[in-house]
Design a protein around this motif. Structure first.
Motif, PDB file in Angstrom:
ATOM      1  N   ASP A  62      27.788  39.220   6.350  1.00 41.83           N
ATOM      2  CA  ASP A  62      29.138  39.800   6.390  1.00 41.83           C
ATOM      3  C   ASP A  62      29.134  41.310   6.561  1.00 41.83           C
ATOM      4  O   ASP A  62      30.188  41.931   6.674  1.00 41.83           O
ATOM      5  N   SER A  63      27.970  41.916   6.539  1.00 41.81           N
ATOM      6  CA  SER A  63      27.890  43.357   6.763  1.00 41.81           C
ATOM      7  C   SER A  63      26.555  43.690   7.427  1.00 41.81           C
ATOM      8  O   SER A  63      25.589  42.908   7.343  1.00 41.81           O
ATOM      9  N   ARG A  64      26.505  44.850   8.055  1.00 42.32           N
ATOM     10  CA  ARG A  64      25.280  45.269   8.719  1.00 42.32           C
ATOM     11  C   ARG A  64      24.167  45.500   7.710  1.00 42.32           C
ATOM     12  O   ARG A  64      23.007  45.150   7.964  1.00 42.32           O
ATOM     13  N   GLU A  65      24.519  46.094   6.557  1.00 36.49           N
ATOM     14  CA  GLU A  65      23.507  46.369   5.539  1.00 36.49           C
ATOM     15  C   GLU A  65      22.916  45.073   5.002  1.00 36.49           C
ATOM     16  O   GLU A  65      21.702  44.956   4.809  1.00 36.49           O
ATOM     17  N   ARG A  66      23.791  44.080   4.783  1.00 37.62           N
ATOM     18  CA  ARG A  66      23.321  42.795   4.285  1.00 37.62           C
ATOM     19  C   ARG A  66      22.429  42.097   5.321  1.00 37.62           C
ATOM     20  O   ARG A  66      21.430  41.472   4.975  1.00 37.62           O
ATOM     21  N   GLN A  67      22.797  42.243   6.594  1.00 39.38           N
ATOM     22  CA  GLN A  67      22.000  41.643   7.659  1.00 39.38           C
ATOM     23  C   GLN A  67      20.599  42.247   7.684  1.00 39.38           C
ATOM     24  O   GLN A  67      19.599  41.534   7.822  1.00 39.38           O
ATOM     25  N   GLN A  68      20.516  43.569   7.566  1.00 40.26           N
ATOM     26  CA  GLN A  68      19.218  44.237   7.570  1.00 40.26           C
ATOM     27  C   GLN A  68      18.384  43.826   6.357  1.00 40.26           C
ATOM     28  O   GLN A  68      17.164  43.645   6.458  1.00 40.26           O
ATOM     29  N   THR A  69      19.044  43.667   5.224  1.00 37.57           N
ATOM     30  CA  THR A  69      18.339  43.229   4.004  1.00 37.57           C
ATOM     31  C   THR A  69      17.779  41.817   4.197  1.00 37.57           C
ATOM     32  O   THR A  69      16.627  41.534   3.859  1.00 37.57           O
ATOM     33  N   GLN A  72      16.968  40.326   6.992  1.00 38.95           N
ATOM     34  CA  GLN A  72      15.857  40.322   7.931  1.00 38.95           C
ATOM     35  C   GLN A  72      14.589  40.868   7.282  1.00 38.95           C
ATOM     36  O   GLN A  72      13.483  40.358   7.527  1.00 38.95           O
ATOM     37  N   ALA A  73      14.732  41.878   6.433  1.00 35.98           N
ATOM     38  CA  ALA A  73      13.567  42.422   5.729  1.00 35.98           C
ATOM     39  C   ALA A  73      12.984  41.372   4.781  1.00 35.98           C
ATOM     40  O   ALA A  73      11.752  41.225   4.670  1.00 35.98           O
ATOM     41  N   GLN A  74      13.855  40.634   4.107  1.00 37.84           N
ATOM     42  CA  GLN A  74      13.382  39.598   3.190  1.00 37.84           C
ATOM     43  C   GLN A  74      12.683  38.468   3.945  1.00 37.84           C
ATOM     44  O   GLN A  74      11.612  38.000   3.536  1.00 37.84           O
ATOM     45  N   ILE A  75      13.284  38.032   5.055  1.00 41.65           N
ATOM     46  CA  ILE A  75      12.663  36.962   5.858  1.00 41.65           C
ATOM     47  C   ILE A  75      11.301  37.410   6.362  1.00 41.65           C
ATOM     48  O   ILE A  75      10.316  36.659   6.307  1.00 41.65           O
ATOM     49  N   GLY A  76      11.229  38.634   6.850  1.00 38.10           N
ATOM     50  CA  GLY A  76       9.964  39.162   7.342  1.00 38.10           C
ATOM     51  C   GLY A  76       8.902  39.203   6.251  1.00 38.10           C
ATOM     52  O   GLY A  76       7.718  38.920   6.502  1.00 38.10           O
ATOM     53  N   HIS A  77       9.307  39.541   5.059  1.00 34.35           N
ATOM     54  CA  HIS A  77       8.369  39.599   3.936  1.00 34.35           C
ATOM     55  C   HIS A  77       7.749  38.231   3.676  1.00 34.35           C
ATOM     56  O   HIS A  77       6.522  38.102   3.503  1.00 34.35           O
ATOM     57  N   TYR A  78       8.573  37.179   3.672  1.00 24.48           N
ATOM     58  CA  TYR A  78       8.047  35.848   3.357  1.00 24.48           C
ATOM     59  C   TYR A  78       7.253  35.250   4.514  1.00 24.48           C
ATOM     60  O   TYR A  78       6.305  34.485   4.291  1.00 24.48           O
ATOM     61  N   ILE A  79       7.613  35.585   5.734  1.00 25.78           N
ATOM     62  CA  ILE A  79       6.795  35.135   6.876  1.00 25.78           C
ATOM     63  C   ILE A  79       5.414  35.780   6.803  1.00 25.78           C
ATOM     64  O   ILE A  79       4.381  35.113   6.999  1.00 25.78           O
ATOM     65  N   ASP A  80       5.380  37.076   6.492  1.00 27.13           N
ATOM     66  CA  ASP A  80       4.097  37.767   6.314  1.00 27.13           C
ATOM     67  C   ASP A  80       3.266  37.108   5.211  1.00 27.13           C
ATOM     68  O   ASP A  80       2.062  36.863   5.364  1.00 27.13           O
ATOM     69  N   LEU A  81       3.924  36.864   4.105  1.00 30.52           N
ATOM     70  CA  LEU A  81       3.237  36.277   2.955  1.00 30.52           C
ATOM     71  C   LEU A  81       2.715  34.878   3.281  1.00 30.52           C
ATOM     72  O   LEU A  81       1.598  34.507   2.897  1.00 30.52           O
ATOM     73  N   LEU A  82       3.514  34.097   4.023  1.00 32.29           N
ATOM     74  CA  LEU A  82       3.102  32.746   4.406  1.00 32.29           C
ATOM     75  C   LEU A  82       1.872  32.784   5.306  1.00 32.29           C
ATOM     76  O   LEU A  82       0.938  31.995   5.126  1.00 32.29           O
ATOM     77  N   TYR A  83       1.886  33.687   6.278  1.00 35.55           N
ATOM     78  CA  TYR A  83       0.719  33.821   7.162  1.00 35.55           C
ATOM     79  C   TYR A  83      -0.528  34.202   6.361  1.00 35.55           C
ATOM     80  O   TYR A  83      -1.628  33.692   6.601  1.00 35.55           O
ATOM     81  N   ARG A  84      -0.354  35.101   5.419  1.00 35.46           N
ATOM     82  CA  ARG A  84      -1.503  35.542   4.619  1.00 35.46           C
ATOM     83  C   ARG A  84      -2.064  34.384   3.780  1.00 35.46           C
ATOM     84  O   ARG A  84      -3.277  34.178   3.707  1.00 35.46           O
ATOM     85  N   LYS A  98      17.175  36.170  -7.067  1.00 36.21           N
ATOM     86  CA  LYS A  98      17.018  34.725  -6.897  1.00 36.21           C
ATOM     87  C   LYS A  98      18.190  34.125  -6.126  1.00 36.21           C
ATOM     88  O   LYS A  98      18.018  33.268  -5.241  1.00 36.21           O
ATOM     89  N   LYS A  99      19.389  34.594  -6.407  1.00 36.86           N
ATOM     90  CA  LYS A  99      20.573  34.055  -5.740  1.00 36.86           C
ATOM     91  C   LYS A  99      20.492  34.255  -4.226  1.00 36.86           C
ATOM     92  O   LYS A  99      20.805  33.345  -3.454  1.00 36.86           O
ATOM     93  N   ASP A 100      20.058  35.450  -3.811  1.00 35.69           N
ATOM     94  CA  ASP A 100      19.988  35.757  -2.374  1.00 35.69           C
ATOM     95  C   ASP A 100      18.934  34.906  -1.677  1.00 35.69           C
ATOM     96  O   ASP A 100      19.171  34.368  -0.588  1.00 35.69           O
ATOM     97  N   ILE A 101      17.773  34.765  -2.306  1.00 36.09           N
ATOM     98  CA  ILE A 101      16.696  34.009  -1.671  1.00 36.09           C
ATOM     99  C   ILE A 101      17.024  32.519  -1.645  1.00 36.09           C
ATOM    100  O   ILE A 101      16.744  31.824  -0.657  1.00 36.09           O
TER     101      ILE A 101
END
Length: 883
Positions: free
Chosen positions: A525-532, A534-546, A660-663
């Protein structure tokens, strides 16, 4: 030899009319290929006119110029090269049949003289003023003539450089040698040679013989109903006796666009002494002033003003005076045809703003004019048909005209032109991909044209990716032995977006995963939330690959030494190529290719790497991730992490600093895209389809208009996977991506980044990208527009219904106004009768040298492959017979 048939010699790439001393006329021809300005902008036409003025104004008092223009149907060299390319490199029966049909069709048209190509030659002549003397010995004459020839060679080298500099880089200037001079003169004097495409000019040339002995093969006789008759043809000679009242760049195209090929334009240009002309004009002005004082006529006052303006312009050097003989010769095999062609010529002249021509019917004067038009000969004293001209309008009237041929010299695909010419289209020029965008309204013939272009060039590409909706390319794919991959919600097809396609893991792969998942869950619903997010998704994709790497490395301990060594070797290989800004994955691909090819340099480099260096590299925190990333190149499809594993990690391995709610919300939204979710199993599981065949053809039309999210996500997934495979292939191999409707990426977060990468970054991997735009209204205000237009070197424009769209496209591409008007007049395929359908496309390459702009026609003929029921041997045999 003044008004008689000129004669001389071919010597050192020059025409020597007469003995090589005082009174001799030396001449050299330069074959000129100008850009086709019929579709050029007004500013471009004016600029080329300025160059022509500069060229003729540079003539000295002892120099003359002759501009020779004609046309023929000679495409032998280009068609033969196209045929040999088919013969040598096409191993697919369908592609061979398609290309053989094109070759056979065009070769037959060439033999029938139904093709057309303009030929322009500029001769620069110089009158010799040095006399050898009466008492020279034979040896002395030889030294004298050698000195004369040496001086002329230097002179014409300077002339070549001058002409190149004046006409610019967009014009080809080729100096003619003795054989080319002889060939040109022989065709000039023997029109019947146009019927013999296999004539060998080199066998008939002997430098020991004179020009006439080499080239003139018959008598020139008077003829009833014509001025001259020779070589089995009747000839009429015309001269311009009155210039147009107003000229403009391109007015000469009225003469150079006649339907017949059997005519020649010769313009002899001799500079005049401006001071002498000024004195003559002043004398005439004085006479008019005297009459005006006595009679007071307004016409005299007008004439006086005109004379004074001419004197002022000449005195200040704004204009330059010339004596010009403008000769047009028309010929035909019988008097009736000659009369019809004469009528065509007169009609063309009548459209040139008051220009008038004079038909020379007397044998004596016609013969003298014909002699005066011989290539390179400007020494005739028959000047009764010469006219005074000034450079301002003379530059418009000189037949500097060319046939639009596109990239014909090295054409990868051939098409008909709008003027019975041939047009060559290339995807690569000098091994550089020419990214392309195709515009066209529904029904303009986009898919048929693209299918043909893909078919003609298929043998040059190792890998093709087609992303479309509607199965427009099904025939193409199946004829090449492949099957379209149809994406459906309920199919068992799986393409794992976390699969690196046997390549090292890259930040781009992670970014593509983030983009795809962001598309799955929709915008925040906001640009800031969208960026957050994407950063969270990227973090877990990185972690999964590792985590996946840790698991794999423990199960495959025996393979880890090889992984560490190749990782370190690729790292060093990258540093060796630092001057080219090579990425790590490029270095890895390059090194693997070199090792597979057993290149000596690569093998020696790889074998000399020390174990201690590898160990230090793999333990260094700054470089240890290279080992992890490289290990993914050794994974099997089942070893890669999957979408459901990412969701599981987010739910049960949440990082403490993430709410936890966001994830949980993210995981819930992502669960719809698992194998058991509402969008089917396309994104979740082990990849079970090979995308490494020669053609990867994806059909998204089965997803339906309501499945916008699924269709868009599938497009991103396919693009990402194809990109990985393109990077893994040897760089020297050609690849291509076709976005059938690029607007699919308009609503995708970072969608423009996906398209931009295909255009910009994959270029380094010899990948040609083509986007097709039908819904221009949607495209023009999108973020993708600047990406596509800014990276496309070629624009293919088919019929548009909205003139405003054409103007907006022109603003981005520099499309000339004439071409814009032509596009609006292109007929739609649906408006054409059965059996005679074709599509028209404007081929525009503004960055080419010279810039290209003209019309190509895609005339769909039945291929021999289809007619013969799939027997390619018949296609090849037929083409050979035509050849």
């Amino acid at each position: 030899m003044t008004s008689q048939a000129p004669n001389g010699w071919f010597a050192d790439g020059m025409l020597i009319y007469g003995s090589l001393e005082k009174g001799c006329v030396a001449s050299k021809g330069f074959a000129i290929e100008t850009p086709d300005l019929r579709g050029g902008s007004v500013s471009r036409k004016n600029e080329f006119k300025r160059r022509i003025r500069h060229l003729i104004n540079a003539l000295g008092p002892d120099e003359t110029m002759q501009v020779q223009w004609t046309c023929d149907s000679d495409y032998r060299k280009e068609l033969t090269r196209y045929y040999n390319d088919t013969l040598d490199h096409c191993d697919q029966t369908y592609v061979r049949a398609i290309r053989n049909e094109r070759f056979s069709r065009y070769w037959s048209k060439m033999l029938a003289r139904e093709l057309r190509r303009e030929v322009l030659v500029v001769f620069v002549s110089r009158k010799m003023e040095t006399y050898s003397g009466n008492l020279k010995t034979k040896a002395g004459l030889r030294r004298f003539y050698e000195a004369q020839l040496s001086s002329l060679r230097t002179y014409y080298e300077e002339q070549e450089s001058h002409i190149r500099n004046v006409l610019g880089a967009d014009t080809t200037v080729a100096p003619m040698d003795d054989l080319q001079h002889c060939s040109y003169l022989k065709k000039f004097l023997n029109p019947s040679l146009s019927q013999n495409v296999d004539y060998d000019f080199s066998r008939g040339f002997d430098e020991r013989y004179s020009i006439q002995e080499n080239c003139l093969h018959g008598d020139i006789r008077p003829a009833q109903g014509a001025a001259l008759e020779f070589d089995g043809y009747y000839h009429s000679i015309f001269t311009i006796m009155r210039w147009p009242s107003e000229t403009y760049p391109g007015i000469a195209h009225n003469l150079t666009s006649l339907p017949s090929q059997d005519y020649q334009i010769t313009v002899n240009v001799t500079p005049l002494d401006a001071k002498e002309i000024i004195r003559k004009e002043e004398k005439e002005a004085d006479r008019l002033k005297n009459e005006h004082r006595h009679k007071g006529r307004q016409s005299d006052a007008t004439a006086i003003n005109k004379k004074e303006a001419t004197i002022d312009s000449l005195a200040q050097g704004y204009t330059h005076p010339f004596s010009v003989t403008y000769i047009v010769r028309v010929w035909a095999g019988d008097p009736d045809t000659l009369r019809a062609r004469t009528t065509e010529l007169k009609q063309a002249i009548s459209q040139m703003n008051g220009a008038e021509i004079y038909q020379n019917t007397l044998f004596a004067s016609s013969k003298k004019l014909f002699f005066a038009s011989w290539p390179g000969w400007t020494g005739s004293n028959y000047t009764h048909r010469s006219e005074y001209a000034e450079d301002g309008y003379l530059a418009d009237l000189l037949p500097f005209s060319a046939t639009f041929t596109g990239y014909l010299d090295q054409a990868e695909a051939l098409y008909d032109g709008s003027q019975n010419n041939l047009v060559g289209i290339n995807a690569f020029v000098d091994e550089t991909p020419q990214h392309t965008v195709l515009f066209g309204t529904s029904g303009a013939g986009k898919s048929v044209f693209m299918e043909d272009l893909l078919s003609q060039t298929a043998h040059r590409f190792a890998y093709s990716v087609i992303i479309e909706e509607g199965m427009s390319y099904e025939t193409f794919t199946k004829n090449l032995g492949e099957t379209p991959i149809i994406i459906e919600p309920d199919s068992d097809l799986v393409i794992n977006y976390l699969d690196t396609a046997a390549m090292p893991l890259t930040r781009l792969q992670v970014s593509a995963g983030v983009t795809l998942v962001s598309r799955m869950i929709g915008l925040a619903d906001s640009r800031e939330r969208q960026q957050t997010r994407q950063a969270q998704i990227g973090h877990y994709i990185d972690l999964l690959y590792r985590d996946q790497f840790e698991t794999w490395s423990k199960r495959n301990r025996s393979r880890m030494p090889e992984v560490r060594k190749i990782a370190y070797a690729a790292y060093l290989w990258k540093k060796r190529s630092s001057g080219t800004k090579t990425s790590y994955v490029e270095a890895f691909s390059s090194l693997k290719e070199a090792l597979a090819n057993e290149e000596e340099e690569a093998l020696e480099f790889y074998d000399t790497i020390q174990a201690s260096e590898i160990l230090a590299f793999s333990k260094d925190p700054d470089t240890a991730d290279y080992v992890k990333d490289t290990a993914f190149a050794y994974f099997s499809p089942s070893d890669y992490p999957a979408h459901s594993q990412l969701i599981e990690l987010m739910r049960f391995g949440r990082s403490p600093h993430h709410p936890k709610k966001d994830i949980d919300e993210l995981a819930t939204l992502m669960s719809a895209w698992t194998a058991s979710g509402s969008y089917g199993r396309l994104f979740d599981g082990t990849t079970n389809v090979s995308l490494k065949s020669k053609i990867a053809h994806f059909e998204l039309g089965q997803l339906g208009d309501e499945a916008v999210e699924l269709r868009t996500a599938a497009g991103l997934l396919i693009t990402s996977f194809a990109r990985q495979h393109i990077i893994s292939l040897p760089r020297k191999l050609r690849k291509r991506i076709i976005f059938e409707e690029v607007s699919r990426f308009l609503d995708v977060p970072n969608g423009e980044k996906t398209v931009s990468e295909a255009y910009a970054q994959l270029r380094k991997f010899s990948c040609w990208t083509c986007s097709i735009v039908q819904q221009y209204q949607r495209f023009k205000n999108s973020r993708i527009r600047s990406v596509v237009m800014g990276n496309s070197k070629q624009h293919l424009l088919m019929r548009q219904l909205d003139k405003a769209d054409i103007h907006e496209i022109a603003a981005d591409t520099g499309l000339p106004p004439v071409a814009q008007e032509a596009i609006m007049e292109y007929p739609l395929v649906e408006q054409q009768p059965e059996g005679a359908k074709f599509s028209s496309v404007c081929y525009h390459a503004p960055g080419a040298s010279p810039a290209l702009c003209g019309t190509a026609l895609n005339i769909q003929a039945k291929t021999y492959y289809k007619e013969s029921g799939g027997k390619p041997a018949q296609a090849t045999e037929t083409a050979n017979n035509e050849r």
